[in-house]
Design an enzyme around this catalytic site. Structure first.
Site, short mmCIF file in Angstrom:
data_model
loop_
_atom_site.label_atom_id
_atom_site.label_comp_id
_atom_site.label_asym_id
_atom_site.label_seq_id
_atom_site.Cartn_x
_atom_site.Cartn_y
_atom_site.Cartn_z
N GLU A 1 0.82 -1.21 0.00
CA GLU A 1 0.00 0.00 0.00
C GLU A 1 0.86 1.27 0.00
O GLU A 1 0.66 2.15 -0.86
CB GLU A 1 -0.96 -0.01 1.20
CG GLU A 1 -1.90 -1.21 1.24
CD GLU A 1 -1.33 -2.38 2.05
OE1 GLU A 1 -0.14 -2.71 1.88
OE2 GLU A 1 -2.11 -2.95 2.86
N CYS B 1 -0.03 0.44 7.63
CA CYS B 1 -0.50 0.82 6.30
C CYS B 1 -1.83 1.57 6.37
O CYS B 1 -2.12 2.43 5.52
CB CYS B 1 -0.65 -0.43 5.43
SG CYS B 1 0.93 -1.22 5.04
N ALA C 1 12.60 -33.23 -12.20
CA ALA C 1 12.70 -33.43 -13.65
C ALA C 1 12.68 -34.94 -13.88
O ALA C 1 13.49 -35.67 -13.29
CB ALA C 1 13.97 -32.81 -14.19
N TRP D 1 21.69 -34.07 -18.23
CA TRP D 1 20.48 -33.30 -17.91
C TRP D 1 19.30 -34.06 -18.48
O TRP D 1 19.31 -34.43 -19.66
CB TRP D 1 20.54 -31.90 -18.52
CG TRP D 1 21.65 -31.07 -17.96
CD1 TRP D 1 22.87 -30.82 -18.52
CD2 TRP D 1 21.61 -30.36 -16.72
NE1 TRP D 1 23.60 -29.98 -17.72
CE2 TRP D 1 22.85 -29.68 -16.60
CE3 TRP D 1 20.67 -30.22 -15.71
CZ2 TRP D 1 23.15 -28.89 -15.50
CZ3 TRP D 1 20.97 -29.43 -14.63
CH2 TRP D 1 22.20 -28.77 -14.53
N ASP E 1 26.02 -34.79 -6.14
CA ASP E 1 26.12 -33.72 -7.13
C ASP E 1 26.89 -32.49 -6.68
O ASP E 1 27.25 -31.66 -7.50
CB ASP E 1 24.71 -33.28 -7.55
CG ASP E 1 23.89 -34.40 -8.15
OD1 ASP E 1 24.50 -35.35 -8.70
OD2 ASP E 1 22.65 -34.35 -8.06
N ARG F 1 20.10 -19.22 -11.19
CA ARG F 1 20.91 -18.73 -12.30
C ARG F 1 20.04 -18.21 -13.43
O ARG F 1 19.96 -18.77 -14.53
CB ARG F 1 21.84 -19.85 -12.78
CG ARG F 1 22.85 -20.25 -11.70
CD ARG F 1 23.86 -21.28 -12.18
NE ARG F 1 23.28 -22.59 -12.37
CZ ARG F 1 23.10 -23.47 -11.39
NH1 ARG F 1 23.42 -23.16 -10.14
NH2 ARG F 1 22.59 -24.66 -11.65
N GLY G 1 15.73 -35.92 -3.79
CA GLY G 1 15.61 -37.18 -4.50
C GLY G 1 14.36 -37.93 -4.10
O GLY G 1 13.46 -37.41 -3.42
#
Length: 354
Positions: free
Chosen positions: A53, A88, A158, A174, A204, A211, A290
């Site tokens: 606001e 506010c 993924a 990938w 990993d 990014r 995982g």
């Protein structure tokens, strides 16, 4: 769609700009309309800076626009207490706003209807509940933290067409293409914390950063019951990581905040982890772990949303998105599809808890 719903839709779009940037405050959008025309917009700034606001009111002031008699559309009830910033409601009354349209009531106990009451007592017309379901969904983490003591949890993975997150040979990079990976990083940008298991760290050595241009890094969180995270792990270099371990684990001197929670048969008490994250003001948590980590959250009854990025290959081996023994059909966690999008050569499936 009437005018109130349309302008509240603009406020919702503005609130989305604040996702992942406001914790422990909620992401809120505000639109000021005069004579049927939008004259100023605002959204919640990082903690200690303007709420939506005052941000919109300041934009109107910079533009030299008088908003006396205007209508303000705001996705959440304006606050009426002194926190890091002034109330506010005081700013709204001082500016001479005649009407305020509120998406939903603030669950925070110091507000919780008091802001609406203060505005009405001062003669401001207030309408509540316009596009309320959408407003509440956008700030689900904030609402849940103040009602159930839990954050909003999104499980992300993924996968291949047959549901694998890696090949039988351990290959995981990938699975999906560049467009899907970019969208995955946008999810990181919109969350307060990103959580993985120690297995991901060991396999990993991920940075868990965001990014994309203009992106921000969520707080990295590691589930590590026995504190096997290497002190030299890349994710620890920023010094912001939270590592959840069992009460009897020995700390090897990690450059992280080590938090001890009860041990379970599968590692650490997931609900205890979730409650601690919410208490730290991390209301939107992206679980990028995982198969066993995803299973732990589902077994704990946690997981408000699933984001799956699906590639059209078939691996016919390797770990799946969710590990562990199978669920009986009647007890299987249930979700519903709410988004199916083409992302480059892949698909994005968005699902909400059923």
């Amino acid at each position: 769609m009437n005018h109130d719903e349309r302008f509240m839709g603009l406020a919702l779009d503005l609130a989305r700009r604040a996702l992942g940037r406001t914790a422990p405050n909620p992401p809120v959008g505000a639109v000021i309309v005069k004579d049927g025309v939008v004259v100023a917009e605002g959204w919640t700034q990082p903690p200690g800076q303007a709420h939506a606001e005052p941000h919109a009111l300041a934009a109107a002031a910079r533009a030299g626009v008088s908003i006396a008699g205007a209508t303000m559309y705001v996705t959440l009830e304006p606050c009426c207490h002194h926190g890091r910033t002034p109330p506010c409601t005081d700013a709204i009354l001082k500016a001479g706003v005649a009407r305020v349209v509120v998406g939903t009531v603030d669950p925070f106990p110091l507000v919780a209807g008091k802001g609406i009451a203060q505005l009405r007592a001062a003669g401001v017309e207030v309408e509540v509940g316009v596009r309320e379901a959408e407003c509440r969904r956008l700030m689900l983490g904030f609402i849940r933290a103040h009602t159930d003591g839990l954050p909003e949890i999104t499980l992300k993975a993924a996968i291949t067409l047959d549901g694998r997150i890696a090949s039988a040979y351990g290959e995981a990079r990938w699975i999906t293409g560049p467009a899907a990976r970019e969208l995955s990083h946008r999810l990181r940008d919109q969350h307060d914390a990103i959580l993985v298991g120690v297995g991901t760290v060991l396999a990993d050595d991920p940075e868990l950063t965001t990014r994309i241009p203009g992106g921000r890094d969520a707080v990295p969180v590691i589930l590590d019951s026995r504190l096997r995270t290497p002190p030299e792990a890349v994710v620890l270099r920023r010094g912001t990581a939270l590592v959840y371990c069992a009460e009897d684990a020995v700390d090897p001197g990690l450059r992280a905040k080590v938090i001890r929670v009860p041990r379970t048969d599968r590692g650490v008490d997931i609900r205890a982890v979730a409650r601690d994250l919410a208490a730290r003001g991390l209301h939107r948590v992206l679980v990028d772990g995982g198969a066993q980590v995803h299973r732990s959250f589902l077994d704990a009854g946690l997981g408000d949303r699933i984001e799956l990025f699906v590639n059209a290959r078939v691996l016919a081996g390797g770990p799946g998105f969710v590990g562990g023994e199978g669920y009986p059909l009647a007890k299987a966690p249930s979700f519903r599809f709410d988004a199916v999008d083409r992302v480059g050569d892949d698909l994005r499936l968005g699902l909400e808890r059923g």
